[in-house]
Design a protein around this motif. Sequence first.
Motif: not given
Length: 185
Positions: A63-67
């Motif tokens: 997973g990669v968050f927007d920030n």
Amino acid sequence: MHVVFIRGSTGSTVATVHRADGVSLLLPGYDRKYRVPHDLAHYATELALEMSGGVFGAIAGGGVFDNMRVVGGRPRHDAAARSKRLLDAHRQTLGTAELLAGVVHRAVEDGAAEQTPVLVRHAWDSFGTGPFPWTDDHVQRAVTTLTDLTTEWEAQGTVKVTWPAHLIAQVPEPRGIKRGRRGRT
């Protein structure tokens, strides 16, 4: 997965995440006004409560968050789609992790560790999803871990931790894609 927390140039925490797939990511914090880094509270809480679908388990799973941004390694060709599936599948656990880590964070920040089990249960009740699934010992472990990490943070300005392999969020299979040969009728 290895995570290194440092104080960024703006005073906020910056975590560099080194995943097992060889990708390194930068996770900026927005906690300049706090003594205790918020992402460190996520780490301590999710570890103590064994939340594989929380922030760090999700990152470990791809997973990669927007920030976040990639600072090393080469992501898979389908990294964005996999990340979206993973984050969507674990949305409820991520929300729970945010809520509970926030309570643990506040308790350690304010020096109210002894009140944490009551505060965490009260926050849990706001979800209205049934009985609290952890014990007071789990909650106390989160507080103790965060307190210890905060002491290290204040003394050194950096903290290095390892996220355990058994707490990695699973990526669901893509929907609508059939694998293998189709039989003819």
